[in-house]
Each structure stands twice: as structure tokens, then as C-alpha cells.
Design a protein around this motif. Structure first.
Motif, PDB file in Angstrom:
ATOM      1  N   THR A 266      97.763  78.733 -26.874  1.00  0.00           N
ATOM      2  CA  THR A 266      96.574  79.036 -27.664  1.00  0.00           C
ATOM      3  C   THR A 266      95.423  78.102 -27.311  1.00  0.00           C
ATOM      4  OG1 THR A 266      97.347  77.583 -29.437  1.00  0.00           O
ATOM      5  CG2 THR A 266      97.947  79.920 -29.593  1.00  0.00           C
ATOM      6  N   SER A 268      92.033  76.801 -25.856  1.00  0.00           N
ATOM      7  CA  SER A 268      90.775  77.520 -25.656  1.00  0.00           C
ATOM      8  C   SER A 268      90.492  77.696 -24.169  1.00  0.00           C
ATOM      9  CB  SER A 268      89.629  76.743 -26.303  1.00  0.00           C
ATOM     10  OG  SER A 268      89.394  75.526 -25.601  1.00  0.00           O
ATOM     11  N   LYS A 270      87.778  76.990 -22.739  1.00  0.00           N
ATOM     12  CA  LYS A 270      87.109  75.763 -22.298  1.00  0.00           C
ATOM     13  C   LYS A 270      88.127  74.689 -21.946  1.00  0.00           C
ATOM     14  CE  LYS A 270      83.825  72.207 -23.828  1.00  0.00           C
ATOM     15  NZ  LYS A 270      82.921  71.776 -24.928  1.00  0.00           N
ATOM     16  N   THR A 297      89.060  85.626 -21.342  1.00  0.00           N
ATOM     17  CA  THR A 297      89.337  86.178 -22.662  1.00  0.00           C
ATOM     18  C   THR A 297      89.951  87.568 -22.562  1.00  0.00           C
ATOM     19  OG1 THR A 297      87.536  84.902 -23.648  1.00  0.00           O
ATOM     20  CG2 THR A 297      88.320  86.815 -24.868  1.00  0.00           C
TER      21      THR A 297
END
Length: 306
Positions: A266, A268, A270, A297
């Protein structure tokens, strides 16, 4: 059978599943039944990886689901799964499954096969192998011949591992080599063909350097220098063998790691980009989209729907 769950804050790395200590040096070899560990975890081995270990899972009877680097495949015994170091993998087993898990230091496996230069490249990627009607339905290979040479080799290795006779380590190494040869001979000719056998030493070393350094985004010139050749020579070798340049192979390895992190954690987008050396999230997104055809994404959404 329950599906293999994917989401975790970060992709766990173990010696053996559920055991801490990934940074320490693991034992050279470990052999156990599938049920001995999976039953402790409700017959599910959640996605994880081993940084230094090569694994062979052999299913004699029963059913399972394997997920290797985001691709799920149903398995029915007799079948084998080969998992090189750093490959993200998870399994869900039916309680009636019967089989073995062999875990070995990857460097030791390489050393056992060093006398046959074309043999290790056969195993340097995840493989699903099934016999007869049990061939994996998705992403797997139908084995040549019957399963008896592999089954016999697995049994011999388990016996030596569990025994206490003289010269046990030498016998274990011989049994492991026998199993690896049986698996290589069971592969279809196209999967164990001449391309692997002719892999030049410089390219084998380059792939090892890429696996070790890709997060640092090294230059092709610096890696070629470590090999004692020029960047031009390295590119020529890569294009002749793989049809792609040295930088493309480095980028593909970075993209594979990004895919693993997107599918199994999980973290991100970034944070994943930073882990791969991208200080600018927008640049990482453009890099990923260029190689994978979709944004990070979108790729994560597709992986979770698979």
C-alpha cells in the motif's frame, strides 16, 4: 479456496515465511512439507519475497493457487513452481495438498550448476510447470515426459535432508543437483533452449549487477567498467542476445520492481518512486507509463482486479 491477499504496507522479506531475520545469512538448504508451514497460516502464504533464497515448490497431489509477480495461476498436482530470489510470491492451498518446499541459498545453487554455463539461466526466472492434464492454466508450461524423475529426486533430497548418514552435506548437494537437472529436463525445449545455454559471461554478470544496483540508477558506462568492457561493447552484447540495449534492460528491472510494489503493498506512488531513485513523482509516473503503457495508479488498480 480463498484467493491470495495482496495488500500490505510493504512487501515482507523473509528467510523462511513468517520468520524474521531477512538481513542475516540463511542456512544453505531447508526442506519441509507444504503442510508443515501453511497449516499454521490457515493454508495461505501471503505475498512476500526472499532476497537471497531460491525456492522449489513441488505439489504431488492436491490444488493450490500461485501468484508470482502479480500473475495468478491455478495449480493441480503433479506440478512444480520455481521461485528465484527477490521474486514476489504467495500461495493459497487446499488442506488436502501433498508436497514439498525446498529452499536454498541462490548463490549455492548457482555454484552447484557452475560447471554447465547454460543451466542456471534456465532457472533465473519464475516458472510454473505441470504434468499432463495438470499443466497450469495461466502462465505455466506443460512438462515433457512424466513427473517420476522429479518426484523421485524430491523424495531423495528430503530423505538426505532428514537423515544423519556420513557425508550428509555432499549427499544433499548431489540430491539437489539431481532435482535441478530433472526439472531442467522436464522443461519444454523452447523454455530451456539454446539461448540460455549461450549466454555470455559478461551478460550474466551484467544482469547480476543490475539486480544488485538498479535502485541506485547506475549509468551503463559505470556498470560496463566493472565488467572490464566499454558501454558500446555492452550495448552490442545486449542487443545481440536480448534485442534491447543495456539501458533498456536496466529500466525494465526498475519497472518490474515498481510493479511488485504497486501490486503487493500500500506504499504511495511517490514512496515507490523514491525507493527507485526518482525524486520527482511526475518523472517516475512518466517513466512507468512509457515502459508499462499505463500510469502507476492505473496499473495498481488493474493488478488488484486480477
Amino acid at each position: 479456496m480463498p484467493p491470495v491477499r495482496r495488500a500490505a504496507r510493504s512487501l515482507p522479506s523473509y528467510q523462511l515465511y513468517g520468520e524474521p531475520g531477512a538481513a542475516s545469512v540463511p542456512e544453505r538448504l531447508h526442506v519441509e512439507t507444504i503442510s508443515s508451514r501453511s497449516r499454521l497460516h490457515d493454508w495461505e502464504i501471503r505475498p512476500h519475497r526472499h532476497e537471497l533464497l531460491f525456492q522449489i515448490l513441488y505439489i504431488a497431489r492436491g490444488h493450490a493457487e500461485a501468484r508470482l509477480d502479480g500473475r495468478a495461476s491455478a495449480l493441480a498436482g503433479p506440478a512444480a513452481v520455481l521461485v528465484p530470489a527477490a521474486t514476489a510470491h504467495g500461495f493459497a492451498f487446499e488442506p488436502s495438498v501433498d508436497g514439498w518446499v525446498i529452499t536454498a541459498q541462490e548463490l549455492h545453487v548457482r555454484s552447484l550448476l557452475a560447471g554447465e554455463p547454460g543451466l542456471w539461466p534456465v532457472f533465473d526466472r519464475p516458472l510454473l510447470l505441470g504434468w499432463g492434464d495438470a499443466a497450469p492454466a495461466a502462465g505455466g508450461l506443460r512438462a515433457q515426459g512424466d513427473e517420476r524423475p522429479v518426484a523421485s529426486a524430491v523424495s531423495a533430497l528430503a530423505d538426505e535432508f532428514g537423515g544423519h548418514q556420513r557425508w550428509r552435506q555432499a549427499a544433499i548437494d548431489a540430491a539437489l543437483t539431481r532435482l535441478l537437472l530433472a526439472l531442467a529436463r522436464a522443461l519444454p525445449d523452447a523454455a530451456a533452449g539454446p539461448a540460455a545455454a549461450s549466454l555470455p559471461a559478461h551478460l550474466a554478470r551484467y544482469r547480476a549487477l543490475v539486480d544488485a544496483r538498479f535502485r541506485l540508477q547506475p549509468s551503463v558506462a559505470s556498470l560496463a567498467g566493472e565488467l572490464g568492457i566499454s558501454a558500446t561493447q555492452l550495448n552490442r552484447l545486449c542487443r545481440a542476445q536480448f534485442g534491447r540495449g543495456a539501458l533498456e534492460l536496466l529500466h525494465e528491472r526498475m519497472a518490474l520492481e515498481a510493479q511488485r510494489q504497486l501490486a503487493y503493498t500500500t506504499l504511495s506512488v511517490k514512496r515507490i518512486g523514491l525507493d527507485l531513485g526518482f525524486a520527482d513523482p511526475g518523472y517516475f509516473t512518466r517513466f512507468f507509463q512509457r515502459l508499462c503503457g499505463v500510469s502507476p495508479t492505473a496499473w495498481r488498480q488493474q493488478a488488484h482486479q486480477a
